[in-house]
Scaffold this motif. Structure first.
Motif, PDB file in Angstrom:
ATOM      1  N   ASP A  92      38.524  34.775  33.341  1.00  9.92           N
ATOM      2  CA  ASP A  92      37.436  34.456  34.269  1.00  9.92           C
ATOM      3  C   ASP A  92      36.694  35.746  34.575  1.00  9.92           C
ATOM      4  OD1 ASP A  92      35.723  33.672  36.233  1.00  9.92           O
ATOM      5  OD2 ASP A  92      37.236  32.796  37.544  1.00  9.92           O
ATOM      6  N   LEU A  93      35.489  35.870  34.060  1.00  9.93           N
ATOM      7  CA  LEU A  93      34.721  37.101  34.208  1.00  9.93           C
ATOM      8  C   LEU A  93      33.912  37.151  35.489  1.00  9.93           C
ATOM      9  CD1 LEU A  93      33.527  37.530  30.536  1.00  9.93           C
ATOM     10  CD2 LEU A  93      35.266  38.833  31.741  1.00  9.93           C
ATOM     11  N   VAL A  95      35.607  37.281  38.407  1.00 15.07           N
ATOM     12  CA  VAL A  95      36.524  37.913  39.356  1.00 15.07           C
ATOM     13  C   VAL A  95      37.071  39.180  38.725  1.00 15.07           C
ATOM     14  CG1 VAL A  95      37.145  35.737  40.442  1.00 15.07           C
ATOM     15  CG2 VAL A  95      38.480  36.543  38.512  1.00 15.07           C
ATOM     16  N   TYR A  96      37.839  39.944  39.517  1.00 14.49           N
ATOM     17  CA  TYR A  96      38.426  41.186  39.011  1.00 14.49           C
ATOM     18  C   TYR A  96      39.610  40.815  38.135  1.00 14.49           C
ATOM     19  CZ  TYR A  96      39.278  46.206  39.142  1.00 14.49           C
ATOM     20  OH  TYR A  96      39.394  47.529  38.814  1.00 14.49           O
ATOM     21  N   SER A  97      39.383  40.665  36.833  1.00 15.28           N
ATOM     22  CA  SER A  97      40.384  40.147  35.909  1.00 15.28           C
ATOM     23  C   SER A  97      40.984  41.270  35.088  1.00 15.28           C
ATOM     24  CB  SER A  97      39.753  39.103  34.979  1.00 15.28           C
ATOM     25  OG  SER A  97      40.636  38.755  33.953  1.00 15.28           O
ATOM     26  N   GLU A  98      42.277  41.116  34.744  1.00 18.99           N
ATOM     27  CA  GLU A  98      42.953  42.103  33.909  1.00 18.99           C
ATOM     28  C   GLU A  98      42.432  42.064  32.479  1.00 18.99           C
ATOM     29  OE1 GLU A  98      44.977  44.532  34.742  1.00 18.99           O
ATOM     30  OE2 GLU A  98      44.730  43.948  36.815  1.00 18.99           O
ATOM     31  N   VAL A  99      41.744  40.971  32.103  1.00 13.20           N
ATOM     32  CA  VAL A  99      41.177  40.913  30.758  1.00 13.20           C
ATOM     33  C   VAL A  99      40.103  41.980  30.594  1.00 13.20           C
ATOM     34  CG1 VAL A  99      39.896  39.465  29.136  1.00 13.20           C
ATOM     35  CG2 VAL A  99      41.680  38.465  30.546  1.00 13.20           C
ATOM     36  N   ALA A 123      27.201  34.641  39.718  1.00 12.47           N
ATOM     37  CA  ALA A 123      26.496  35.594  38.858  1.00 12.47           C
ATOM     38  C   ALA A 123      26.830  37.036  39.227  1.00 12.47           C
ATOM     39  CB  ALA A 123      24.986  35.359  38.954  1.00 12.47           C
ATOM     40  N   ALA A 124      26.971  37.312  40.520  1.00  7.97           N
ATOM     41  CA  ALA A 124      27.298  38.675  40.956  1.00  7.97           C
ATOM     42  C   ALA A 124      28.628  39.126  40.377  1.00  7.97           C
ATOM     43  CB  ALA A 124      27.335  38.737  42.482  1.00  7.97           C
ATOM     44  N   GLY A 125      29.584  38.190  40.306  1.00  6.36           N
ATOM     45  CA  GLY A 125      30.886  38.544  39.744  1.00  6.36           C
ATOM     46  C   GLY A 125      30.792  38.929  38.285  1.00  6.36           C
ATOM     47  N   LEU A 126      29.997  38.193  37.511  1.00  5.50           N
ATOM     48  CA  LEU A 126      29.834  38.522  36.086  1.00  5.50           C
ATOM     49  C   LEU A 126      29.187  39.893  35.916  1.00  5.50           C
ATOM     50  CD1 LEU A 126      29.811  37.779  33.064  1.00  5.50           C
ATOM     51  CD2 LEU A 126      27.555  36.767  33.435  1.00  5.50           C
ATOM     52  N   ILE A 127      28.129  40.154  36.660  1.00  2.69           N
ATOM     53  CA  ILE A 127      27.432  41.434  36.518  1.00  2.69           C
ATOM     54  C   ILE A 127      28.375  42.588  36.862  1.00  2.69           C
ATOM     55  CG2 ILE A 127      25.514  42.827  37.385  1.00  2.69           C
ATOM     56  CD1 ILE A 127      24.050  40.153  37.923  1.00  2.69           C
TER      57      ILE A 127
END
Length: 817
Positions: A92-93, A95-99, A123-127
């Protein structure tokens, strides 16, 4: 079997906005510092061929594609399994993801993913995630149908616009391709990258909120205008809206500009799908099934709690277990799961039919919702089953009470709207069970773990056959599972299992680690039951002699010069690690007390709060204790603390981060080797040989810097590990020749030359010592089948027995490790 979801294999790729041929010039103009070696990430990849085209058409060596739909990632991995430069990851891009790997990507490609998220508050999370993953000066290419001025205003907080191309489509609005470069943002917190990203997220959300407030999707003025324009029928002083035709409604609802972007045909299609069923209806249909399960749970709650307490099974928490149950219901008991069942169950049942020609007793561990056990029962066999997952166990009981064909009609995909090919995919009815379950055909199942329920004297040799479908993969102790399977099957009985281990073994090149599992699980499950002559005393003694000689050579290498570190540094660190394993009372006490608590800085706690039994005065001695005695506590913070200590100790300003990280990995591997030797000797009953004396005079490391053996910087892929690794393709060609490295073993993690070989690969010579010892101490893999067929406790180097002994030892029989 795979998770249930849309069958993307039949639909091919879906290209949103434009095909790659129209976009290729945009990427060809990029001036990437690392060229084709650049790390490329595609966000929201879907089923598009964009990732493949970036790899094949443009030649990028490494392309990581991320999507939040599990079915998509599964499909893309299968479709591109032969393209070793492509990696697909679930994440999930928003949020702060380990990926997301901080500062690792050279290029991030976004093909309308931002468009989708601009319809929500994500959108803010993706950016922010894109900003995090890009290295300084990295490029962000956005393909979007949104207005250019709006996109530039939104993205200018984090990126500088350096290129813009307007692309025309045959149908629909024009598309913009924006090329942006990551910029340093003034005023952001320089101490904490995570805090800096959080500040950026807050700014972006404030911008988005202001935009929606200034120009909402449906303003109050627009809503009032629509209400006023809609024809009404005034009757008895009341006003009623008059129904309009589709053409009339379309003409009234949308402006001319909106009609150019949203064709009437699309409006009619969406309206038709929406009229057929609604999200609420679909959710309600699924809830009916869940409510049936809840009623059963309440009725049998005492039994469930008693069973869970008695078997050491946890009560499920959260929505994920329910989603898994719905997926498994579709897979096992609906027509939609037929192909998956055939791929797995048909092979198992065919083997059963060929080996068990008359009715017998069959055990099915980890039976899930009981379809495999049901099919065996329909063949006339007496079947017993067990299941340790609470909802799966009750799900089987639900089917027992609702056995009429297609009596359950949920719509299980209603809550997952991502990457569906059409609206109706979310609302299709999935009838179950697909067959009538006659009374007595669905076997009663015991609740609990197989290894707990059947590792008893009264279960010995009580079944003619043991049939498993992925039970081995769910078992917490694989080798104990194998031993229990041998215990319950009668002499001459058989065991069949369906597992991905063999598939993985075929995928690996030399496959040493995977071969260990493949041989143990494959040969032990067949030859383990055959009677044979016990190993001779002479052969046992010879093996012991060879093994100890191998250990001695390994320890000589451990105290000798390494990749970047001298023999003095390595020998002192090895002496501490070799002595500390299982003997430091403070380490063991802290482990047994489960200290430190979660959230505590383990590196500081380990060095300042534990009174270790040190044997040396070296600067890294506390780190050695932690590595050999507290493996489960090691985290990224510990590794970074180790790197910082090395920087203080070495103090050479000419060295870079890669060099110090490689040194830390070199010492970590030394500690692991020391612990491995001690554990091996403890498990086999050998006396651990003393650590050899260090060379005198001191010998320097073989290399001065990482660049002496690597053609490029170390790579970090958090999907695999948070420590940097050395891809096989970056190892300088002269290194294997100079130091006798077998290339086939060096690439043991797979055939991908651009992938990492091992978590220890950043220190290649030390890693090579680790690989060599594996092949000697655990029996050469080509010889394993013969040894596995010989029963008896005198086989000191049998892989299966050795691993079982080591597992037993480290789980509590000696020092509670």
């Amino acid at each position: 079997m795979d998770e249930v979801g849309p069958d993307y294999s039949k639909s091919g790729c879906y290209e949103w906005l434009l095909p790659f041929a129209d976009l290729q010039p945009v990427f060809e103009k990029l001036e990437l510092e690392r060229g084709l070696e650049s790390s490329v990430v595609v966000v929201g990849c879907g089923t598009s061929d964009l990732s493949k085209d970036l790899h094949l058409a443009l030649g990028f060596h490494q392309v990581l594609s991320i999507d939040n739909d599990e079915a998509v990632i599964r499909h893309m991995k299968a479709r591109h399994r032969d393209l070793k430069g492509l990696t697909f990851a679930l994440g999930d891009l928003t949020v702060y993801s380990e990926v997301v790997v901080d500062g690792n990507a050279d290029l991030v490609v976004d093909k309308s993913t931002l468009d989708c998220l601009l319809c929500s508050d994500a959108a803010a999370g993706l950016i922010c995630c894109v900003y995090r993953m890009l290295r300084a000066g990295g490029f962000y290419v956005v393909i979007s149908f949104h207005d250019t001025d709006f996109l530039v205003s939104l993205l200018s907080m984090a990126f500088d616009l350096i290129g813009l191309v307007d692309l025309q489509r045959r149908v629909g609005p024009p598309v913009r391709a924006l090329t942006l470069r990551k910029k340093e943002i003034e005023g952001l917190d320089e101490v904490s990258p995570r805090r800096a990203v959080q500040q950026l997220r807050e700014q972006l959300r404030a911008f988005e909120a202001g935009r929606l407030e200034a120009a909402p999707l449906l303003s109050s003025e627009r809503k009032q205008a629509l209400e006023a324009a809609w024809p009404h029928d005034e009757t008895d002083a009341k006003t009623f809206p008059i129904p309009l035709s589709v053409d009339e409604a379309y003409g009234l609802l949308f402006t001319d500009a909106e009609k150019r972007e949203y064709a009437k045909a699309d409006f009619q299609s969406d309206l038709s799908d929406f009229r057929t069923t609604s999200e609420a209806d679909a959710v309600a249909a699924t809830l009916q099934l869940v409510e049936k399960l809840e009623t059963l749970l309440r009725k049998e709650s005492q039994t469930a709690e008693k069973g869970a307490r008695g078997s050491g099974v946890n009560i499920p928490v959260g929505t994920k277990p329910v989603q898994t149950l719905l997926q498994t219901l579709v897979r096992e008991w609906a027509a939609e799961g037929l192909q998956e069942r055939k791929a797995c169950f048909d092979k198992l049942l065919g083997a059963l039919d060929s080996h068990l020609t008359k009715a017998g007793r069959v055990l099915v561990p980890a039976c899930s919702l009981g379809r495999l056990a049901f099919e065996v029962s329909c063949r006339g066999h007496s079947v017993e089953a067990c299941e340790s997952r609470l909802l799966q166990w009750f799900g089987m009981e639900l089917l027992r009470q609702n056995g009429q064909a297609e009596v359950l009609r949920p719509q299980p995909f209603a809550l997952n709207t991502c990457n569906r090919l059409k609206f109706s995919d979310n609302h299709r009815v999935t009838a179950m069970p697909d067959v009538t379950i006659e009374e007595g055909r669905l076997p009663r199942q015991h609740f609990g773990e197989f290894i707990t329920l059947y590792d008893r004297s009264d279960a010995k040799e009580s079944f003619d056959c043991l049939l498993t479908s992925y039970a081995l993969d769910l078992c917490p102790n694989v080798f104990r599972f194998v031993r229990t399977a041998a215990h319950v099957v009668r002499p001459g009985g058989v065991r069949f299992r369906r597992s991905p281990v063999r598939r993985v073994a075929r995928m690996a090149r030399a496959g040493l680690l995977v071969k260990l599992l493949g041989d143990v699980l494959g040969n032990a499950l067949t030859g383990h039951y055959e009677k044979g002559k016990p190993t001779s005393e002479a052969r046992t003694a010879e093996r012991k002699k060879n093994c100890l000689e191998c250990i001695t050579k390994l320890l000589e290498a451990v105290v000798g010069p390494g990749d970047l570190l001298s023999s003095d540094v390595r020998a002192e660190f090895a002496a501490e690690a070799y002595a500390a394993w299982g003997s430091c009372k403070a380490c063991i006490a802290a482990k047994q007390a489960k200290l430190p608590q979660k959230g505590t800085d383990f590196a500081k706690y380990n060095e300042n709060e534990i009174e270790h039994d040190f044997t040396t005065s070296g600067p890294f001695r506390a780190f050695a204790h932690a590595i050999v005695n507290r493996q489960q506590k090691l985290d990224e913070g510990f590794f970074q603390a180790f790197v910082e200590r090395l920087k203080q100790f070495v103090g050479d300003p000419k060295l870079g981060d890669d060099d110090f990280q490689a040194m830390a990995i070199e010492l970590n591997t030394i500690a692991a080797l020391c612990a491995g030797v001690r554990a091996f000797c403890a498990a086999t009953g050998y006396e651990a040989p003393p650590l050899p004396a260090k060379p005198n005079p001191c010998k320097p490391g073989r290399f001065l810097r990482v660049s002496d053996y690597s053609t490029g910087p170390l790579q970090t892929n958090r999907v695999i590990a948070w420590v940097p690794t050395l891809p096989a393709s970056q190892l300088r060609k002269d290194v294997p020749e100079r130091f006798g490295i077998d290339a086939s073993m060096w690439a043991f993690a797979g055939a991908n030359p651009h992938g990492p070989t091992s978590k220890a690969s950043a220190a290649p010579l030390t890693c090579w010592e680790f690989l060599k010892i594996m092949d000697v101490m655990y029996v050469p893999f080509q010889d394993a089948p013969r040894f596995l067929k010989v029963p008896g406790k005198d086989r000191t180097l049998n892989r299966g027995q050795l691993e079982v002994a080591a597992a037993d030892y480290t789980s509590g029989k000696a020092c509670n490790f």
